[in-house]
Design a protein around this motif. Structure first.
Motif, short mmCIF file in Angstrom:
data_model
loop_
_atom_site.label_atom_id
_atom_site.label_comp_id
_atom_site.label_asym_id
_atom_site.label_seq_id
_atom_site.Cartn_x
_atom_site.Cartn_y
_atom_site.Cartn_z
N LEU A 1 0.82 -1.22 0.00
CA LEU A 1 0.00 0.00 0.00
C LEU A 1 0.85 1.26 0.00
O LEU A 1 0.50 2.26 -0.64
CB LEU A 1 -0.96 -0.01 1.18
N LYS A 2 1.99 1.22 0.66
CA LYS A 2 2.92 2.36 0.64
C LYS A 2 3.41 2.60 -0.79
O LYS A 2 3.44 3.73 -1.27
CB LYS A 2 4.11 2.09 1.57
N TRP A 3 3.78 1.51 -1.48
CA TRP A 3 4.25 1.65 -2.87
C TRP A 3 3.15 2.19 -3.76
O TRP A 3 3.40 3.03 -4.63
CB TRP A 3 4.73 0.31 -3.40
N ILE A 4 1.93 1.72 -3.57
CA ILE A 4 0.80 2.17 -4.38
C ILE A 4 0.54 3.65 -4.15
O ILE A 4 0.36 4.42 -5.09
CB ILE A 4 -0.46 1.34 -4.10
N ASP A 5 0.51 4.08 -2.88
CA ASP A 5 0.24 5.48 -2.57
C ASP A 5 1.32 6.38 -3.17
O ASP A 5 1.02 7.43 -3.74
CB ASP A 5 0.16 5.67 -1.05
N GLU A 6 2.56 5.94 -3.11
CA GLU A 6 3.65 6.72 -3.69
C GLU A 6 3.52 6.80 -5.21
O GLU A 6 3.65 7.87 -5.81
CB GLU A 6 5.00 6.12 -3.30
N GLU A 7 3.25 5.66 -5.85
CA GLU A 7 3.11 5.64 -7.32
C GLU A 7 1.91 6.48 -7.77
O GLU A 7 1.99 7.21 -8.75
CB GLU A 7 2.96 4.20 -7.81
N ALA A 8 0.80 6.38 -7.03
CA ALA A 8 -0.38 7.16 -7.36
C ALA A 8 -0.11 8.66 -7.19
O ALA A 8 -0.58 9.47 -8.00
CB ALA A 8 -1.57 6.73 -6.51
N SER B 1 -10.73 3.36 -2.22
CA SER B 1 -11.88 2.47 -2.07
C SER B 1 -11.41 1.12 -1.51
O SER B 1 -10.24 0.96 -1.16
CB SER B 1 -12.58 2.26 -3.41
N GLU B 2 -12.31 0.18 -1.51
CA GLU B 2 -11.98 -1.16 -1.03
C GLU B 2 -10.73 -1.68 -1.71
O GLU B 2 -10.56 -1.55 -2.92
CB GLU B 2 -13.15 -2.09 -1.34
N ILE B 3 -9.86 -2.27 -0.91
CA ILE B 3 -8.62 -2.85 -1.41
C ILE B 3 -8.84 -4.36 -1.47
O ILE B 3 -9.14 -4.99 -0.46
CB ILE B 3 -7.45 -2.49 -0.48
N ASN B 4 -8.70 -4.92 -2.66
CA ASN B 4 -8.98 -6.33 -2.85
C ASN B 4 -7.66 -7.09 -3.08
O ASN B 4 -7.09 -7.03 -4.16
CB ASN B 4 -9.92 -6.51 -4.04
N PHE B 5 -7.21 -7.79 -2.03
CA PHE B 5 -6.03 -8.63 -2.16
C PHE B 5 -6.46 -9.94 -2.80
O PHE B 5 -7.21 -10.71 -2.22
CB PHE B 5 -5.39 -8.89 -0.79
N VAL B 6 -6.02 -10.18 -4.04
CA VAL B 6 -6.43 -11.34 -4.81
C VAL B 6 -5.50 -12.52 -4.57
O VAL B 6 -5.94 -13.66 -4.45
CB VAL B 6 -6.47 -10.99 -6.32
N SER B 7 -4.21 -12.26 -4.51
CA SER B 7 -3.21 -13.30 -4.24
C SER B 7 -2.03 -12.63 -3.55
O SER B 7 -2.04 -11.43 -3.34
CB SER B 7 -2.79 -14.00 -5.54
N ILE C 1 -2.40 -9.50 -8.09
CA ILE C 1 -2.12 -9.57 -6.65
C ILE C 1 -3.11 -8.70 -5.89
O ILE C 1 -3.59 -9.08 -4.82
CB ILE C 1 -0.67 -9.14 -6.36
N LEU C 2 -3.46 -7.55 -6.44
CA LEU C 2 -4.32 -6.60 -5.76
C LEU C 2 -5.02 -5.70 -6.77
O LEU C 2 -4.46 -5.40 -7.82
CB LEU C 2 -3.46 -5.73 -4.82
N THR C 3 -6.24 -5.28 -6.45
CA THR C 3 -6.92 -4.26 -7.24
C THR C 3 -7.53 -3.22 -6.31
O THR C 3 -7.94 -3.54 -5.19
CB THR C 3 -8.04 -4.85 -8.13
#
Length: 131
Positions: free
Chosen positions: A26-33, A52-58, A95-97
């Motif tokens: 989530l840190k990487w995602i927030d930084e990239e976003a 929004s909802e964080i969906n961990f798929v794998s 992995i996540l959406t």
């Protein structure tokens, strides 16, 4: 979805179960976003407003290379809304959406301020501005 950032899962990124720690991801995602929003809005002052909802798929595991994909889905007068997918680079398995990430354009006083953008600006267009 355009995949721009890749990360290599190292020992410090793992949870006690040996999988990728969600907080690291989530840190990487927030930084990239944030970087994506800064580039699109052409303002280094943006803040995360909503996820929004964080969906961990794998899960990812030690040594995996993952890709983070972020795409703008809409523009508000002071905001940009994006979606995100993270996948395994080799297997392409998701992995996540995250369906919705909102960043707000702010001024020097930390107040929301209009950005005037209405569409995604692609990298080729950014280079055109330099010529």
């Amino acid at each position: 979805m355009n995949f721009h950032t890749r990360k290599w899962i190292k020992p410090e990124d793992l949870n006690p179960n040996g999988g990728l720690f969600g907080g690291s991801l989530l840190k990487w995602i927030d930084e990239e976003a944030a970087i994506y929003a800064i580039v699109q809005l052409e303002n280094p002052k943006v803040v995360t407003k909503y996820m929004s909802e964080i969906n961990f798929v794998s899960s990812g595991k030690l040594g995996d290379i993952i890709e983070l994909g972020i795409t703008a889905t809409s523009f508000g007068s002071t905001s940009i809304t994006m979606c995100c997918e993270v996948r395994n680079k080799i297997t392409r398995k998701s992995i996540l959406t995250i369906d919705k990430i909102v960043f707000v354009n702010i001024n020097d006083y930390g107040e929301p301020t209009p950005h005037g953008k209405t569409k995604i600006k692609y990298i080729e267009e950014q280079f055109d501005d330099l010529v």
